[in-house]
Write an enzyme that holds these catalytic residues in place. Sequence first.
Site, PDB file in Angstrom:
ATOM      1  N   ARG A 276       0.825  -1.279  -0.103  1.00 19.84           N
ATOM      2  CA  ARG A 276       0.232  -0.231  -0.022  1.00 19.84           C
ATOM      3  C   ARG A 276       0.933   1.326  -0.059  1.00 19.84           C
ATOM      4  O   ARG A 276       0.531   2.289  -0.712  1.00 19.84           O
ATOM      5  CB  ARG A 276      -0.769  -0.064   1.140  1.00 19.84           C
ATOM      6  CG  ARG A 276      -1.933   1.035   1.083  1.00 19.84           C
ATOM      7  CD  ARG A 276      -2.611   0.866   2.477  1.00 19.84           C
ATOM      8  NE  ARG A 276      -3.093  -0.144   3.264  1.00 19.84           N
ATOM      9  CZ  ARG A 276      -4.309  -0.840   2.852  1.00 19.84           C
ATOM     10  NH1 ARG A 276      -5.070  -0.065   2.239  1.00 19.84           N
ATOM     11  NH2 ARG A 276      -4.602  -1.942   3.496  1.00 19.84           N
ATOM     12  N   CYS A 355     -25.861  -4.294  -8.645  1.00 18.57           N
ATOM     13  CA  CYS A 355     -27.367  -4.291  -7.998  1.00 18.57           C
ATOM     14  C   CYS A 355     -27.158  -5.025  -6.580  1.00 18.57           C
ATOM     15  O   CYS A 355     -27.070  -6.230  -6.196  1.00 18.57           O
ATOM     16  CB  CYS A 355     -28.064  -5.388  -8.742  1.00 18.57           C
ATOM     17  SG  CYS A 355     -28.626  -4.840 -10.356  1.00 18.57           S
TER      18      CYS A 355
HETATM   19  C1  LIG Z   1      -0.769  -7.909   2.515  1.00 17.96           C
HETATM   20  C2  LIG Z   1       0.503  -8.381   2.655  1.00 17.96           C
HETATM   21  C3  LIG Z   1       1.361  -7.386   2.736  1.00 17.96           C
HETATM   22  C4  LIG Z   1       1.367  -5.951   2.169  1.00 17.96           C
HETATM   23  O1  LIG Z   1       0.658  -5.131   2.997  1.00 17.96           O
HETATM   24  P1  LIG Z   1       0.393  -3.735   2.880  1.00 17.96           P
HETATM   25  O2  LIG Z   1      -0.349  -3.048   4.002  1.00 17.96           O
HETATM   26  O3  LIG Z   1       0.001  -3.487   1.609  1.00 17.96           O
HETATM   27  O4  LIG Z   1       1.967  -3.078   2.672  1.00 17.96           O
HETATM   28  C5  LIG Z   1       2.617  -7.745   3.264  1.00 17.96           C
HETATM   29  N1  LIG Z   1       2.972  -8.910   3.944  1.00 17.96           N
HETATM   30  C6  LIG Z   1       1.893  -9.986   3.755  1.00 17.96           C
HETATM   31  C7  LIG Z   1       2.084 -11.261   4.380  1.00 17.96           C
HETATM   32  C8  LIG Z   1       0.589  -9.536   3.451  1.00 17.96           C
HETATM   33  O5  LIG Z   1      -0.234 -10.385   3.721  1.00 17.96           O
END
Ligand SMILES: *Cc1c(COP(=O)(O)O)cnc(C)c1O
Length: 432
Positions: A276, A355
């Site tokens: 993210r 929907c």
């Molecule tokens: C989803 C996930 C991430 C990434 O998380 P962000 O919040 O997008 O940085 C990293 N490691 C694992 C194991 C995840 O499941």
Amino acid sequence: MDYFSFKNRALHCEEVPCQDLAIQYGTPLYVYSKATLLHHLRQIQEAFAEVDPLICYSVKTNGNLSLCKLMAGKGSGFDVTSGGELHRALLAGGTGAKIVFAGVGKTDPEFRAALDAGVSLFNVESEAELYALGEVAREMGKTATVALRVNPDLPPKTHHKTDTSVKGVKFGLDLETVMDVARGVLSHKHLKIAGLHMHLGSPILSVEPYRLGVAKGLILIAQLREMGHPITVMNMGGGFGIHYRKEEAQPAKAFAQVIVPAVKQAGCRLVLEPGRFIVGNAGILLSRVIYNKESGGKNFLIQDAAMNDLIRPTLYDSFHRIWPVHPAESFPAPPEDYEAEIPGTKVVDVVGPVCESGDFLAKGRRLPPMNRGDLLATFSAGAYGMSMSSNYNSRVRAAEVLVDGDKHYLIRRRETYQDLVQAELDVLAGEK
Ligand SMILES: *Cc1c(COP(=O)(O)O)cnc(C)c1O
């Protein structure tokens, strides 16, 4: 910090007017800013540079090959959670040495593909998975390098659907069992327990969970070493929050200040799995107003992006900034404070054509009046937007565009009706 801005009352991505993109590529449309993406990757690289981390971009956040290639070109590795994501990471130029594999339900074929690709680390989440991996590695005559994923049982820190380090979620090994599990594979010839993994949840807006996490991690690493496992890797996962409302996120440096000293103390190689933080603020979703509607004492702004394009609002109660692409003079830019009353705005639910009552991008939102045909932008949609999209209601998936200065490239074409049905087999062709 991002490269989306209003110039002369027109939203631009870098140098390109968003309206041009909507006209050329249609809506709904995901628009990504290359400069924003690379800026955020660089923020993490620089903040943690002192310990030379392995940064593995989380492919599930947004797996578009062009975006992944950009990141691989800047030194990023990949964090994958399925065989499909491994396939993407390899196509994007990732190499096994810079790929880590996470997930609670890895299958034998996925283990095989990952061992074949030489992935550098398996984040293992249960005792059963550990032995299954060991068995596949034995069959292949290989040794799997493992980080035990531990659930450090921290206080709640985000939406209950995205908190991965509270007691009772499916993720990781409990603090109470991790040592027993580790002891059981001390003399395993095909498993090397080389690290400890934690991914605390997402999005996390404070450094405190990391402070608590690394403290528990240091103790576990010492215990594992004492037991005889040569721990050399500390994987702190991802989870760094971003700006959804205003400037609420921590800079990468703040997380580094908490994590780096612990990594040095442990004498480990740091692995990070940010998703993210890198791509979230680098993408927006452009859509076009179809109708205004009043019903049940409420105003609905019906536009052409729906929950199949961006499911976060209904799945996680998430907030995304929304604003007209061409705001009137009195509404030059999205407000600092979304709760504040802005004269001339109207409270609307921003909904799509699907929907479901849960099909919305925002509820009870103050927006300037908008008319049929107007464009609107939903901000901070680069993470878990397109990657969670679906064909629900037989809607074709949106197109994706990458902007680089004054240039733009279609990096995923809009799906067609043919795409919708192409995997289906017409076995009843001869029947009446
Ligand atoms: C989803 C996930 C991430 C990434 O998380 P962000 O919040 O997008 O940085 C990293 N490691 C694992 C194991 C995840 O499941």
